[in-house]
Design an enzyme around this catalytic site. Structure first.
Site, PDB file in Angstrom:
ATOM      1  N   TYR A  25       6.990  -1.457  12.597  1.00 30.64           N
ATOM      2  CA  TYR A  25       5.801  -1.422  11.735  1.00 30.64           C
ATOM      3  C   TYR A  25       4.842  -2.562  12.068  1.00 30.64           C
ATOM      4  O   TYR A  25       5.259  -3.703  12.234  1.00 30.64           O
ATOM      5  CB  TYR A  25       6.220  -1.488  10.267  1.00 30.64           C
ATOM      6  CG  TYR A  25       5.097  -1.188   9.319  1.00 30.64           C
ATOM      7  CD1 TYR A  25       4.340  -0.017   9.449  1.00 30.64           C
ATOM      8  CD2 TYR A  25       4.770  -2.061   8.283  1.00 30.64           C
ATOM      9  CE1 TYR A  25       3.305   0.263   8.578  1.00 30.64           C
ATOM     10  CE2 TYR A  25       3.738  -1.782   7.401  1.00 30.64           C
ATOM     11  CZ  TYR A  25       3.006  -0.623   7.566  1.00 30.64           C
ATOM     12  OH  TYR A  25       1.969  -0.340   6.710  1.00 30.64           O
TER      13      TYR A  25
ATOM     14  N   GLU B 294       0.842  -1.203   0.000  1.00 27.44           N
ATOM     15  CA  GLU B 294       0.000   0.000   0.000  1.00 27.44           C
ATOM     16  C   GLU B 294       0.876   1.252   0.000  1.00 27.44           C
ATOM     17  O   GLU B 294       0.613   2.219  -0.721  1.00 27.44           O
ATOM     18  CB  GLU B 294      -0.906  -0.020   1.231  1.00 27.44           C
ATOM     19  CG  GLU B 294      -2.299   0.519   1.018  1.00 27.44           C
ATOM     20  CD  GLU B 294      -3.107  -0.257  -0.011  1.00 27.44           C
ATOM     21  OE1 GLU B 294      -3.765   0.424  -0.824  1.00 27.44           O
ATOM     22  OE2 GLU B 294      -3.088  -1.498  -0.012  1.00 27.44           O
TER      23      GLU B 294
END
Length: 693
Positions: free
Chosen positions: A298, A86
């Site tokens: 992350y 993304e």
């Protein structure tokens, strides 16, 4: 004057990175995607090799202008969106708007937002990875083809507002299949016999195991009576004592799915909430003199790998807090994930193990603190020595009947000193101590307790259990779990009842049509295969347009058949006995996100709606006139109130029961925790544990 422009997704991330990079860099936020497929049309030229027609997302014009103006003032542009498909797609769309050269090394990725990680990343910018971009494009177009081709069909044949989705349809089918299993389940009777025995003034329990050394299941009361008759007048003798040392190893550090599951079990967080709070911890929190720091790596990853630097820090913490015996003989290495993008990722861990939860508490909100503590403890435990358990199994005979007693105790806690993984049933493993015994010891019998049981159907899916199943079946990827769960509820296909998913009538109807006309979409193996194809695109091993073409060839044929053969279904709203207090017309039962509700049949002239209340058979003790009913809050949470509201203001999150307090006669409520259920008085301190199967 600044030399470079850096673009990230969010203002919080921009603020954190801006502090690290200094005055030579302008850091701006794109606020997520700036370009996407149009909402008003399919936006994919199927006949033209699946060419996507991207447009600027409504409301993003001013942001694009701001970024273009900033671009004119600098020599260099860096695109620092998140390190996944993304993020790569966001960077690619931005490069298009800012007229960056195709091979320009403008892409900067980091797995954690710390000063060192950010500075290191800017030393090695790379060009945009088109394999990653194409994997994202293929997923987006696949989902668009399914959604925009099937949804109009459902609108036309069934009801306006319905939709279908590639991953969401499989999730709904899993929930419906489980509900069918539960409805078709036939309970089977079985029995257990527990005896209370004594040796050296210590009592313990042993359970019936079998006859003549062979295991035997007790199916009915007649079999139980035979055993109890057999042991009534015979002695209990210790047949054998087996001692074993057993190692228990820690769980791997978190990946997205395991974080969502544990946060659901231990913190009661919904999947979407877990990801939202994790995002805050990742993007940066103000830590006193240190300034803004990203506290975790992350949070969208399926890799359990961790860096050697993180391992070294964990080792330092373990040594300081617990001593060298809690450090394993060799550092623990957990498996890597497949795929070049995910392999660059690490597991979800603290950016510095030295920032323990206690030192971070003053800077975090309650929710941030709870999630950070969970992540920190799981990571530290993953680097610790195994726990050592002493287990004791004692086989006991009484004539032909065999009984077994098992006990275990922690010899060395190891990682369990910090963290023990939860389970979906919420049961904690407890130590069971057994007294010392030797072969041939004669035991004193105190009590024989035969009990009847019935097998239980499989449990309904909780969010944690559904995420685990989707992951095991290879359906969806880290970024899709939370949005999928939100979507199937928002569409009214499933409802959450006591934190468990139940299908709605609408969900079952749509699933039935999908099974008949689009079986591949609902096939878990087919969907998992599609996910693997997308991974191969990401790895540069598969052409993305070829993947789309393979899917669409058979999908188009299915669409043609459905268009011809799917019958129009008129859903008649069920008329209730209730009358609208605003206009006098009858109220209808409607299906919403949280189950059924009442709506006026005079819609759109009258928009009155109200919840369906369920009488739980308890009289209100506050006003002595009304009855207690089950209601739902605006967020769908069940609570209990009086039918005489607003005159009577009684309200309770805990379910009242039809039993007065034996001490003061006050209202009793049922309180459920992960460990047990108890009945408790709302007036005095009376409590009573409720026995559970």
């Amino acid at each position: 004057m600044a030399d470079s422009l850096v673009i990230v997704e969010s203002p919080a991330k921009a603020k954190t990175i801006g502090k690290y990079l200094g005055k030579k860099y302008i850091v701006k936020a794109s606020m997520g995607h700036i370009r996407d497929l149009p909402k008003s049309q399919i936006g994919v030229e199927v006949e033209n090799d699946f060419n996507p027609k991207y447009i600027t997302i409504r409301g993003k014009g001013s942001i694009i202008k701001e970024l273009k103006d900033a671009r004119k003032k600098v020599k260099k542009v860096y695109l620092a969106a998140d390190p996944d498909r993304e993020g790569e797609a966001i960077a690619w769309h931005l490069s298009h708007y800012l007229d960056l050269k195709e091979n320009e090394p403008c892409r900067v990725v980091f797995n954690e937002i710390t000063k060192q990680a950010v500075k290191d990343a800017f030393k090695e910018p790379r060009k945009i990875d088109m394999d990653l971009v194409n994997a994202q494009q293929a997923r987006r177009i696949l989902d668009r083809l399914v959604g925009y081709k099937i949804s109009p069909l459902l609108w036309k044949k069934v009801k306006k507002g319905l939709s279908a989705g590639r991953v969401q349809s499989v999730a709904v089918k899993l929930i419906i299949d489980r509900e069918n299993e539960i409805n078709q389940f036939i309970p089977e009777e079985y029995w257990s016999i527990t005896v209370q025995l004594e040796t050296n003034d210590t009592t313990f329990e042993a359970k019936f195991y079998g006859l003549n050394g062979k295991k035997k299941e007790l199916k009915n009361e007649a079999e139980v009576k035979e055993i109890t008759k057999l042991i009534a007048s015979n002695d209990f003798i210790v047949k054998s004592v087996k001692e074993k040392e057993r190692l228990r190893h820690p769980s791997a550090p978190f990946i997205t799915s395991t974080l969502q599951q544990e946060a659901a079990r231990k913190l009661n967080f919904r999947a979407a909430k877990t990801m939202s709070v994790a995002q805050q911890l990742y993007e940066g929190v103000e830590i006193g003199k240190e300034g803004t720091v990203g506290l975790i790596t992350y949070m969208r990853t399926d890799s359990t790998r961790i860096s050697t630097q993180a391992q070294d820090e964990a080792k330092t913490v373990i040594m300081d807090k617990y001593g060298d015996k809690y450090i394993p003989s060799t550092p623990r290495v957990y498996g890597k994930s497949k795929g070049k993008s995910q392999d660059a990722h690490e597991a979800i861990r603290p950016t510095s193990a030295l920032r323990d939860p206690v030192s971070m508490k003053p800077y975090l909100s309650r929710e941030q603190m709870r999630l950070y503590k969970l992540i920190w403890e799981r990571f530290i435990a993953s680097q610790m020595a195994s726990a050592v358990m002493d287990t004791l199994t004692v086989d006991i005979t009484c004539d032909k009947a065999d009984f077994r007693a098992a006990g275990s105790k922690v010899k060395f806690p190891g990682y369990m000193k910090v963290y023990v993984e939860g389970n979906d049933d919420g049961k904690k493993e407890e130590e069971k101590f057994l007294p010392e015994m030797s072969t041939g010891d004669k035991l004193k019998k105190h009590k024989v307790d035969p009990k009847q049981h019935f097998t239980q159907p499989p449990p309904r899916y909780s969010e944690a259990r559904l995420v685990k199943t989707l992951e095991e079946k290879g359906i969806g990827r880290p970024s899709t779990y939370a949005p999928t769960l939100e979507t199937i509820q928002r569409r009214g296909y499933v409802a959450l009842e006591e934190k468990k998913f139940m299908p709605t009538e609408m969900g079952e109807l749509v699933n039935q049509l999908m099974e008949e006309f689009f079986p591949e979409i609902l096939d878990a193996e087919f969907t998992a295969h599609m996910e693997n194809d997308l991974d191969h695109v990401e790895e540069g091993e598969e052409n993305w347009k070829k993947v789309l073409n393979q899917f669409y060839t058979s999908f188009e044929q299915r669409l043609e058949v459905a268009e011809e053969e799917m019958k129009e279904i008129e859903i008649q709203d069920e008329v209730s006995d209730e009358v609208c207090e605003k206009c006098g017309k009858p109220m209808l039962y409607k299906m919403g996100r949280f189950g059924k509700f009442l709506a006026c049949s005079g819609f759109p002239d009258c928009r009155n709606t109200k919840p369906i209340v369920k009488d739980i058979g308890v009289k209100c003790k506050t006003c002595n006139e009304g009855r207690i009913v089950e209601r739902r809050s605006k967020k769908g949470r069940i609570f209990y109130g009086c039918t005489e509201y607003p005159e009577c203001e009684f309200v309770s999150w805990d379910k009242p029961i039809a039993q007065d307090c034996p001490t003061c006669g006050g209202l009793m409520v049922e309180k459920k925790t992960k460990k047990n259920t108890r009945h408790q008085c709302t007036v005095c301190h009376y409590k009573k544990e409720v026995e559970q199967e």
